[in-house]
Design a protein around this motif. Structure first.
Motif, mmCIF file in Angstrom:
data_model
loop_
_atom_site.group_PDB
_atom_site.id
_atom_site.type_symbol
_atom_site.label_atom_id
_atom_site.label_comp_id
_atom_site.label_asym_id
_atom_site.label_seq_id
_atom_site.Cartn_x
_atom_site.Cartn_y
_atom_site.Cartn_z
ATOM 1 N N LEU A 119 60.319 26.930 15.075
ATOM 2 C CA LEU A 119 59.295 27.560 15.894
ATOM 3 C C LEU A 119 58.405 28.435 15.024
ATOM 4 N N VAL A 120 57.173 28.591 15.472
ATOM 5 C CA VAL A 120 56.211 29.461 14.804
ATOM 6 C C VAL A 120 56.040 30.700 15.677
ATOM 7 N N GLU A 121 56.540 31.804 15.184
ATOM 8 C CA GLU A 121 56.451 33.065 15.917
ATOM 9 C C GLU A 121 55.157 33.770 15.552
ATOM 10 N N HIS A 122 54.245 33.834 16.527
ATOM 11 C CA HIS A 122 52.998 34.581 16.365
ATOM 12 C C HIS A 122 53.261 35.970 16.929
ATOM 13 N N MET A 123 53.715 36.869 16.061
ATOM 14 C CA MET A 123 54.085 38.192 16.538
ATOM 15 C C MET A 123 52.845 39.057 16.738
ATOM 16 N N TRP A 124 52.851 39.803 17.821
ATOM 17 C CA TRP A 124 51.772 40.756 18.027
ATOM 18 C C TRP A 124 51.858 41.845 16.960
ATOM 19 N N PRO A 125 50.719 42.424 16.556
ATOM 20 C CA PRO A 125 50.798 43.614 15.712
ATOM 21 C C PRO A 125 51.678 44.668 16.380
ATOM 22 N N VAL A 147 58.861 30.015 11.308
ATOM 23 C CA VAL A 147 57.766 30.577 10.527
ATOM 24 C C VAL A 147 57.393 31.876 11.243
ATOM 25 N N PHE A 148 57.752 33.006 10.641
ATOM 26 C CA PHE A 148 57.571 34.319 11.255
ATOM 27 C C PHE A 148 56.230 34.875 10.810
ATOM 28 N N CYS A 149 55.259 34.884 11.718
ATOM 29 C CA CYS A 149 53.913 35.351 11.397
ATOM 30 C C CYS A 149 53.752 36.787 11.875
ATOM 31 N N ARG A 150 53.607 37.685 10.930
ATOM 32 C CA ARG A 150 53.542 39.119 11.192
ATOM 33 C C ARG A 150 52.130 39.478 11.664
ATOM 34 N N GLY A 151 52.031 40.200 12.793
ATOM 35 C CA GLY A 151 50.747 40.517 13.387
ATOM 36 C C GLY A 151 49.903 41.459 12.548
ATOM 37 N N VAL A 152 48.583 41.224 12.569
ATOM 38 C CA VAL A 152 47.662 42.039 11.786
ATOM 39 C C VAL A 152 46.324 42.137 12.513
ATOM 40 N N ALA A 153 45.751 43.342 12.518
ATOM 41 C CA ALA A 153 44.420 43.582 13.087
ATOM 42 C C ALA A 153 43.858 44.831 12.419
ATOM 43 N N ASP A 154 42.531 44.897 12.275
ATOM 44 C CA ASP A 154 41.948 46.087 11.643
ATOM 45 C C ASP A 154 40.728 46.632 12.380
ATOM 46 N N ARG A 155 40.457 46.115 13.600
ATOM 47 C CA ARG A 155 39.344 46.649 14.373
ATOM 48 C C ARG A 155 39.889 47.220 15.684
ATOM 49 N N PRO A 156 40.032 48.552 15.785
ATOM 50 C CA PRO A 156 40.596 49.136 17.011
ATOM 51 C C PRO A 156 39.593 49.147 18.162
ATOM 52 N N ASP A 157 40.088 48.840 19.357
ATOM 53 C CA ASP A 157 39.261 48.890 20.561
ATOM 54 C C ASP A 157 40.199 48.931 21.755
ATOM 55 N N VAL A 158 40.168 50.035 22.479
ATOM 56 C CA VAL A 158 41.103 50.185 23.597
ATOM 57 C C VAL A 158 40.857 49.144 24.682
ATOM 58 N N ILE A 191 63.994 31.216 7.453
ATOM 59 C CA ILE A 191 62.797 31.896 7.927
ATOM 60 C C ILE A 191 61.773 31.983 6.802
ATOM 61 N N SER A 192 60.593 31.434 7.040
ATOM 62 C CA SER A 192 59.461 31.633 6.144
ATOM 63 C C SER A 192 58.469 32.568 6.827
ATOM 64 N N VAL A 193 57.484 33.030 6.087
ATOM 65 C CA VAL A 193 56.644 34.121 6.566
ATOM 66 C C VAL A 193 55.176 33.721 6.551
ATOM 67 N N GLY A 194 54.423 34.238 7.509
ATOM 68 C CA GLY A 194 52.977 34.085 7.554
ATOM 69 C C GLY A 194 52.371 35.320 8.184
ATOM 70 N N LEU A 195 51.114 35.233 8.557
ATOM 71 C CA LEU A 195 50.409 36.313 9.229
ATOM 72 C C LEU A 195 49.855 35.807 10.555
ATOM 73 N N ALA A 196 49.706 36.718 11.521
ATOM 74 C CA ALA A 196 49.230 36.363 12.853
ATOM 75 C C ALA A 196 48.073 37.269 13.232
ATOM 76 N N VAL A 197 46.938 36.665 13.553
ATOM 77 C CA VAL A 197 45.737 37.397 13.948
ATOM 78 C C VAL A 197 45.523 37.185 15.444
ATOM 79 N N PRO A 198 45.421 38.254 16.244
ATOM 80 C CA PRO A 198 45.303 38.073 17.695
ATOM 81 C C PRO A 198 44.138 37.190 18.118
ATOM 82 N N ASN A 199 42.985 37.338 17.472
ATOM 83 C CA ASN A 199 41.797 36.550 17.796
ATOM 84 C C ASN A 199 40.694 36.923 16.807
#
Length: 442
Positions: A119-125, A147-158, A191-199
């Protein structure tokens, strides 16, 4: 741990067809050979799985899920994506490591039950390293490949309209350093690793460049929700003056290790751009149906040269982790949309579900089914376990049209039997029940 050395007298999906009466030898986590049943005597100390009467296929690769959502089943029923996301977001902010472990363990076990071996885990930040550790521990405990994809985001918006929930965010350098730590901790495991971008709205162009450079330097995949609804397109046009695909292309965020998830609103021009850059796609029919998002143009994407894998999405929007259900509905939905009964038959759906996005994800290819040299990530079905599958006129048709978790007899990952007779061989079902109902700490 029970490692199987030999599966005897089984019917095997191999090289695009069914081979009857085969002995399948395993070793070192791979398929060693296929030979006619009984033609080569087994070693006296071999661990043998009787395959007689059964059908052996490669394990499914679920190209998209959110494991922590197994604690959110049924949430926001009847709400569209953005409204639903607000509910999921609030529960994700409050997520504890114990809840994360229980949900991930339950979702992974449920995945195995339907014949999913990867499975490919798209983890939320998420800012809490203990939440990530809990999910990783659950994956290890269940024995599934991930495939454990660690969540990442850099533009905050409530509002999440042009950015991501700041309560779940961290500085980009901290996220990438943590990802390196996860890589070191999981080295040599399943377990292998990747990154997950919300959108596309969640990363700035500078962030996209940094994330891609980080991923490329380490050979990691990146999973990205893209055009699940029209929101990405409208927001990118409003804030960046271009559509979502153009926004990503201008930032250099389209390449052959990117997995674009959903793509319901991906038009012909966008398909051409993604194909030109080698991007792969994850097709998630059931969550798109549940949230009323639409139907991804899968036949058109395949015709455009895009690699397409199959996913179930998280249990907050599907609401199961059942890849057999996704296999069937993924085919039937396209047939209904195109009014074409022979669209996406068993062979095409099996290819999508076992190998459609493997190259983007860094997984071993499975282009020919069960063959010598392939990973021993295998599923043994017994159709006689469910009279509703009988008689079997064509095993492929049976798997596509009426097989279910009831027909899954044994699931092997790296040749290890991790699931058999409807039960995990790693975790007690009662433990999962207690954890999900809050009766234990996980």
């Amino acid at each position: 741990m029970r490692t199987v050395d030999l599966i005897t007298d089984v019917t095997v999906w191999s090289a695009g067809g069914w081979l009857t009466g085969q002995d399948v030898r395993l070793g070192g986590g791979r398929v060693v050979s296929l030979t006619p049943a009984g033609s080569v005597p087994p070693d006296p100390d071999a661990v043998v799985l009787d395959g007689s009467g059964g059908h052996l296929v490669p394990g499914f690769v679920n190209t998209h899920t959110h494991l922590h959502q197994a604690g959110m089943r049924g949430i926001g029923e009847g709400r569209p994506l953005l409204s639903w996301l607000r509910l999921v977001g609030e529960e994700t902010v409050a997520l504890t490591p114990g809840q994360a472990y229980a949900a991930a363990a339950a979702a992974s076990t449920e995945a195995l039950r339907s014949g999913t071996t990867t499975l490919v885990e798209h983890m939320w930040p998420h800012p809490d390293p203990e939440v990530h550790d809990a999910v990783l521990r659950a994956l290890h405990d269940t024995g599934i490949r991930a495939v454990f994809c660690r969540g990442v985001a850099d533009r905050p918006d409530v509002t999440r309209k042009w950015g991501f929930d700041p309560r779940l965010m961290q500085p980009l350098d901290e996220v990438l350093a943590h990802t390196d730590g996860i890589r070191a901790a999981t080295a040599g495991s399943r377990i292998s690793v990747g990154l997950a971008v919300p959108n596309p709205r969640s990363l700035t162009p500078a962030g996209m460049r940094e994330v891609r450079a980080f991923a490329e330097e380490r050979g990691l995949p990146v999973s990205l929700h893209l055009l699940e609804t029209a929101t990405d397109e409208l927001a990118c046009r409003e804030h960046a003056g271009t559509g979502a695909v153009g926004f990503l292309e201008a930032a250099g965020f389209l390449w052959d290790r990117l997995l674009a998830v959903h793509c319901v609103e991906l038009d012909a021009a966008g398909q051409e751009v993604l194909a030109r850059h080698g991007v792969a796609v994850s097709y998630n029919p059931l969550s798109n149906m549940r949230l009323g998002s639409g139907i991804a143009p899968v036949p058109e994407m395949l015709a455009a040269g895009l690699r397409v894998g199959l996913g179930v999405d998280g249990a907050a929007s599907n609401d199961t982790q059942d890849m057999l259900e996704a296999l069937r509905i993924g085919s039937y939905l396209q047939r209904a949309a195109h009014r074409q009964a022979d669209l996406l038959g068993f062979g095409a759906m099996m290819a999508m579900a076992t190998d459609g996005a493997s190259s983007a994800l860094g997984l071993d290819p499975v282009p020919d089914g069960v063959v010598a040299g392939a990973r021993a990530d295998l599923v043994l079905h017994r159709f006689e376990r469910d009279f509703a599958c009988l008689p079997v006129r064509d095993p492929g048709a049976t798997l596509l049209t009426c097989a279910s978790t009831r027909t899954v007899d044994t699931v092997l990952v790296d040749g290890e039997a991790v699931f058999a007779d409807g039960r995990s061989l790693r975790l007690a079902e009662s433990t999962l029940v207690d954890a999900l109902l809050g009766r234990s700490a996980g």
